[in-house]
Design a protein around this motif. Structure first.
Motif: not given
Length: 448
Positions: A224-252
């Motif tokens: 998608d040219p407009d929306i970015v969702v980081p891919a999942v790299v690894a997961v455990g019950t209480e830990v989730l590792v995803t690709e890093w999303l380089d962004s300084a700010h949120s919509l807040a």
């Protein structure tokens, strides 16, 4: 505060103190009124002090307390300006931040969930969190699946130990003290909100379930040219590792200081994601608070893409899409077909058998859900949100009792809350968006 408070008695005591604090401020306010201060001035002061205590407590406790605060913060734009303005910072502060847990605790969680050899793959981990929220926090790291592979930047989300117990305990206690919270949000019935948070709490605690949803979204929006969702790299019950999303700010950040061009651009991308997500994945991202949506500027620093995080709150839609009846009924309401609207709502279970409603009054009541689709481009503003909110909560209005005769089917609960939250976010942004065009493209039944 550096860790999630885990003693149930201590957490319960702090939450239970909220209505007591409000009662004390009411008594103090009565004394000021007797001393000549106006009722309106006293009311505003009581609300401000109550809000300060409420959001400070919710933010410090994290868990279900903070989750509740974040849900309320999205509705801030519905409040009257004289009530909202003095403590807007207390509300919006819950959208982006929370105190961190100790590094030793983070490493214990990684060992428990990714295995004792986790450092062979997670070759570097920043000791300080980059973000924190209600039940976990995020660290930046570098991941290497194989010694011959290049490192990739990752985000490591670690759940606070005891988060499940704290989450459920908090929500039970908040349900008990809802009366003490109500004065901060006049007109908002907090009990259904708490009930809905309780209903989906188990899903949000399960990072493996979240990983499944995020992986599906990442695949669906991969090109998608407009929306970015980081891919999942690894997961455990209480830990989730995803690709890093380089962004300084949120919509807040855009809400606080963004230009109108930024507000319109990212507001439109948010709406498109909200409705295209179910169409592509069969799921609805159901946590529309600003901290979950990240601004990714273009290479030249101009308007760019929208990154989306946190797939813990997701509605898995039974038909693999938003209900066709939803779009069809909005279209019927736009056409002012009162008879068909009543019949359609009755068929979907919004009006139960034996309940009679005034069709014209019903059409007017549904205005906030329909009006944005009535124009080619709709301007969401705080003033518009307040006007709609005050209109449907005016106890003197003839239509006020209508709400008690309507039913919200269980299949629409999360959809309804997400819709309200999205309208609240867009109103905070002050965004103008082609809402009607997006519904025509992505909402089943609307363009039939």
């Amino acid at each position: 505060m550096t860790d999630l408070p885990r003693k149930a008695a201590a957490r319960t005591a702090r939450l239970a103190a909220l209505p007591l604090g409000y009662a004390g401020r009411q008594a103090m306010g009565l004394g000021k009124r007797l001393g000549g201060k106006s009722a309106d001035a006293v009311l505003t002061e009581v609300q401000q002090r109550t809000a300060e205590q409420l959001f400070r407590t919710l933010g410090e406790l994290k868990g279900g307390a903070m989750k509740f605060g974040q849900a309320l913060s999205v509705l801030e734009s519905a409040l009257p300006e004289d009530v909202a303005a003095p403590y807007r910072e207390h509300l919006t502060a819950l959208q982006d931040s929370a105190p961190p847990m100790p590094t030793a605790t983070v490493r214990e969680q990684l060992t428990t969930n990714l295995g004792p050899d986790w450092s062979d793959r997670l070759v570097w981990l920043d000791g300080a969190p980059t973000a924190a929220a209600s039940i976990g926090q995020v660290h930046r790291g570098r991941w290497r699946d194989d010694p011959d592979d290049d490192d990739i930047d990752v985000a490591v989300k670690v759940q606070y130990p005891g988060a499940g117990e704290a989450l459920m305990s908090d929500l039970r206690q908040i349900a008990r003290v809802a009366r003490g919270v109500a004065p901060v949000f006049p007109g908002i019935d907090v009990k259904p909100l708490v009930a809905e948070l309780q209903e989906r709490a188990a899903d949000e605690l399960d990072y493996e379930l979240e990983a499944q949803a995020q992986a599906a979204y990442a695949d669906a929006f991969a090109d998608d040219p407009d929306i970015v969702v980081p891919a999942v790299v690894a997961v455990g019950t209480e830990v989730l590792v995803t690709e890093w999303l380089d962004s300084a700010h949120s919509l807040a950040h855009v809400i606080r200081v963004g230009t109108q061009e930024e507000r319109d651009h990212y507001g439109e991308l948010f709406v498109r994601f909200l409705f295209e997500g179910p169409q592509r994945t069969g799921m609805l991202h159901a946590d529309p608070h600003p901290g979950n949506f990240r601004v990714i500027p273009a290479p030249d620093g101009g308007l760019g893409r929208l990154g989306v995080l946190d797939f813990g709150a997701v509605a898995r839609l039974p038909q693999g899409q938003l209900p066709e009846a939803m779009g069809r009924l909005i279209r019927i309401a736009l056409d002012s077909d009162e008879a068909s609207l009543v019949a359609g709502l009755r068929e979907e279970g919004f009006i139960k058998d034996g309940i009679e409603v005034d069709p014209a009054m019903l059409l007017d009541y549904l205005g906030p859900f329909v009006e944005p689709a009535a124009q080619e481009r709709f301007a969401f503003t705080r003033d518009w949100m307040r006007e709609q909110f005050e209109r449907i909560n005016d106890s003197q209005a003839e239509s006020f009792s209508l709400a008690t005769r309507l039913n919200l089917p269980s299949s629409y609960l999360l959809i309804h809350r997400t819709w309200l939250g999205a309208i609240g976010l867009l109103s905070q942004l002050g965004a103008t968006a082609p809402f009607r065009e997006i519904l025509e493209e992505s909402l089943p039944g609307f363009d039939d």
